[in-house]
Write a protein that holds these residues in place. Sequence first.
Motif, PDB file in Angstrom:
ATOM      1  N   MET A 162       0.961  -1.154  -0.009  1.00  0.00           N
ATOM      2  CA  MET A 162      -0.158  -0.386  -0.364  1.00  0.00           C
ATOM      3  C   MET A 162       1.092   1.083  -0.163  1.00  0.00           C
ATOM      4  O   MET A 162       0.371   2.173  -0.625  1.00  0.00           O
ATOM      5  CB  MET A 162      -0.665   0.141   1.423  1.00  0.00           C
ATOM      6  CG  MET A 162      -2.368  -1.050   0.861  1.00  0.00           C
ATOM      7  SD  MET A 162      -3.127  -0.942  -0.368  1.00  0.00           S
ATOM      8  CE  MET A 162      -3.970   1.003  -0.394  1.00  0.00           C
ATOM      9  N   ILE A 213       1.324  -1.634  -9.335  1.00  0.00           N
ATOM     10  CA  ILE A 213       2.093  -0.617  -9.833  1.00  0.00           C
ATOM     11  C   ILE A 213       2.779  -0.580  -8.448  1.00  0.00           C
ATOM     12  O   ILE A 213       4.248  -0.037  -8.819  1.00  0.00           O
ATOM     13  CB  ILE A 213       1.182   0.513  -8.913  1.00  0.00           C
ATOM     14  CG1 ILE A 213      -0.123   1.064 -10.746  1.00  0.00           C
ATOM     15  CG2 ILE A 213       1.595   2.293  -8.367  1.00  0.00           C
ATOM     16  CD1 ILE A 213      -1.180   2.230 -10.191  1.00  0.00           C
ATOM     17  N   PRO A 255       4.776   5.946  -4.751  1.00  0.00           N
ATOM     18  CA  PRO A 255       4.910   4.990  -6.232  1.00  0.00           C
ATOM     19  C   PRO A 255       6.791   6.031  -6.050  1.00  0.00           C
ATOM     20  O   PRO A 255       6.119   7.124  -6.202  1.00  0.00           O
ATOM     21  CB  PRO A 255       4.090   5.592  -7.230  1.00  0.00           C
ATOM     22  CG  PRO A 255       2.886   5.381  -6.673  1.00  0.00           C
ATOM     23  CD  PRO A 255       3.610   6.635  -5.730  1.00  0.00           C
ATOM     24  N   PHE A 291       2.112   1.487  -4.155  1.00  0.00           N
ATOM     25  CA  PHE A 291       0.432   2.098  -4.636  1.00  0.00           C
ATOM     26  C   PHE A 291       0.913   3.322  -4.685  1.00  0.00           C
ATOM     27  O   PHE A 291       0.700   4.393  -5.344  1.00  0.00           O
ATOM     28  CB  PHE A 291      -0.179   1.129  -4.257  1.00  0.00           C
ATOM     29  CG  PHE A 291      -1.488   1.696  -4.994  1.00  0.00           C
ATOM     30  CD1 PHE A 291      -1.518   1.620  -6.384  1.00  0.00           C
ATOM     31  CD2 PHE A 291      -2.368   2.391  -3.885  1.00  0.00           C
ATOM     32  CE1 PHE A 291      -2.790   2.174  -6.815  1.00  0.00           C
ATOM     33  CE2 PHE A 291      -3.810   2.670  -4.149  1.00  0.00           C
ATOM     34  CZ  PHE A 291      -3.778   2.478  -5.765  1.00  0.00           C
ATOM     35  N   ARG A 292       0.802   3.710  -3.050  1.00  0.00           N
ATOM     36  CA  ARG A 292       0.430   5.662  -2.570  1.00  0.00           C
ATOM     37  C   ARG A 292       1.144   6.062  -3.084  1.00  0.00           C
ATOM     38  O   ARG A 292       0.594   7.167  -3.642  1.00  0.00           O
ATOM     39  CB  ARG A 292       0.018   5.537  -0.782  1.00  0.00           C
ATOM     40  CG  ARG A 292      -1.601   4.959  -0.584  1.00  0.00           C
ATOM     41  CD  ARG A 292      -1.768   5.351   0.393  1.00  0.00           C
ATOM     42  NE  ARG A 292      -3.083   4.604   0.898  1.00  0.00           N
ATOM     43  CZ  ARG A 292      -3.045   3.527   2.030  1.00  0.00           C
ATOM     44  NH1 ARG A 292      -1.760   2.780   2.838  1.00  0.00           N
ATOM     45  NH2 ARG A 292      -4.254   2.529   2.532  1.00  0.00           N
ATOM     46  N   CYS A 345      -3.558  -2.510 -11.748  1.00  0.00           N
ATOM     47  CA  CYS A 345      -3.708  -2.763 -10.387  1.00  0.00           C
ATOM     48  C   CYS A 345      -3.035  -2.291  -9.077  1.00  0.00           C
ATOM     49  O   CYS A 345      -1.823  -1.765  -9.504  1.00  0.00           O
ATOM     50  CB  CYS A 345      -4.173  -3.514 -10.276  1.00  0.00           C
ATOM     51  SG  CYS A 345      -3.564  -5.454  -9.547  1.00  0.00           S
ATOM     52  N   GLY A 346      -3.234  -2.162  -8.191  1.00  0.00           N
ATOM     53  CA  GLY A 346      -2.782  -1.879  -6.945  1.00  0.00           C
ATOM     54  C   GLY A 346      -1.424  -2.622  -6.897  1.00  0.00           C
ATOM     55  O   GLY A 346       0.083  -1.752  -6.563  1.00  0.00           O
ATOM     56  N   SER A 347      -0.725  -3.405  -7.016  1.00  0.00           N
ATOM     57  CA  SER A 347       0.806  -4.714  -7.122  1.00  0.00           C
ATOM     58  C   SER A 347       1.316  -4.984  -8.102  1.00  0.00           C
ATOM     59  O   SER A 347       2.108  -4.642  -7.437  1.00  0.00           O
ATOM     60  CB  SER A 347       0.298  -6.098  -6.320  1.00  0.00           C
ATOM     61  OG  SER A 347      -0.881  -6.216  -7.628  1.00  0.00           O
TER      62      SER A 347
END
Lengths: 394, 137
Positions: B8, B63, B14, B11-12, B59-61
């Motif tokens: 997270m 990124i 990068p 992701f938030r 998706c999040g993972s």
Amino acid sequence: MIYADHAATTKISHAAKEEMMRVMEESWGNPSSLHTPGQLAKEVLEEARRKIAACLNAAPSEIYFTSGGSEADNQALRSAAYWGAKKGKRHLVSTAIEHHAILHTLDQLKEEGFEVTLVGVDQNGVVSVEDICRAIRPDTALVSVMYANNEIGTIQPIAEIGRCCREHGVLFHTDAVQAAAHLAIDVERDAVDLLSLSGHKFYGPRGVGVLYARRGVPLRPLIAGGAQERSKRAGTENLPAIAGMAVALEDAAAKMPQETKRLAALRDKLEAGLSKLPHTRINGGKAPRLSGTLNVCFEGIEGESLLLLLDDRGIAASSGSACTSGSLDPSHVLLALGLPHEVAHGSLRLSLGAETTEEDVDIMLQEIPKVVSYLRSISPVWEELESGARPHLI
Amino acid sequence: MLYSEKVMDHFRNPRNLGKMEHPDGVGEVGNAKCGDIMKIYLKITDGVIEDVKFNTFGCGSAIASSSMATEMIKGKPIEEALTLTNRAVAEALDGLPPQKLHCSVLAEEAVKAAIDDYYQKQESQEKELADKPIEKV
């Protein structure tokens, strides 16, 4: 927090919660017991059955309580298949946009030797009555078409399909899980033989649902055991949940005329605002839809990252991207509309409900464009779309 | 939670996010149809990855995996960057859910594709130099 995922689940209403507490406190007996506590519980059970029947224009004896919409769907399909097969009818008709509770049960039935015809939908997400009627054969045991779609909210021509099935003498089931509390359901007007409901979609509790089966339509129990639910669903009834669900459905039905108008106005405002973003598609936008549902695709981004960033900003929504569906493919519903995979990956479903306010819509209209434009700014796909290296699809 | 705190965080926030002007190597892997595309840009000086940037559609993972992979190769010699594995990326992120492990595979592939591209560019430059007729003095 802005909750925009009412199609997934709704927050239980105060009245439903109070009713559950009351039943747990006062009516804790086993409805199958002959003593007074048991018979008091039995009265609560039958009162809930009467309330739900009244909301559907059904008879109380046609209402069976289940553990939820999925169980009701499974039992409806399996019952019709079982009794159909006894008469040599081994063909089932449904649509490409059904819930997985239907589609996966049909897959199982296929493995068991049934033949399944899945009728497609038009680009707006509506099935044609003619296509359904044409798919009916002499050996068709059941037609199952959802009342309204869970992802894009499109309302299906249930009454017309019901009439067609009646004319052909074929049983008709509808998964009305998303329709309850949004549309007036009438099993007589709609000529429905079997119908599924789920408590938590209309401000009732989770883990409880309804299977309506018209008088004379034989059910086959999925769970064998005691004689509960007229021997069609064994196991001591989840009475607090059943009573809570009945109160919730009654409330929702009473509020429906004003509430659907309110939600449609909010949804339309949200839709108008998001439509202004370039290369955006409203899914099902040209069809009659549930008042609180909005499904939109943003080209060049992926839905899961969109959801996670919206969640960080206090907006709870859902998506039909592969990453959120738990499979490699994006939503079967969006693909059935003819959307290319890459577009379907960028979908967002916002489903509004009782707690949604105009302020919520305004905040969503501020935040969603920011997140979409950030994700586009870091997307190599968007870069190629904008440079012309890749053609825009929407 | 679906993801670890580390996932997270990447992701938030990068690391090394963005494009690069005149990169020495670019690698793009994945497929928009499948919902993941990663693009990694390299700046290489004397065999060392001096700078790295990435852009990702996914998706999040996806990124987070690209962010982590760029962090793991930045400042490293090319040979070391080539030893980066998907497992190392996933481990550095404190694990990925099983259905998301392919994101770390894509990150490894993107790094390798960018280094490949760098080598190819080097080769063609050397070839250009070799093919150039030697001017007579």
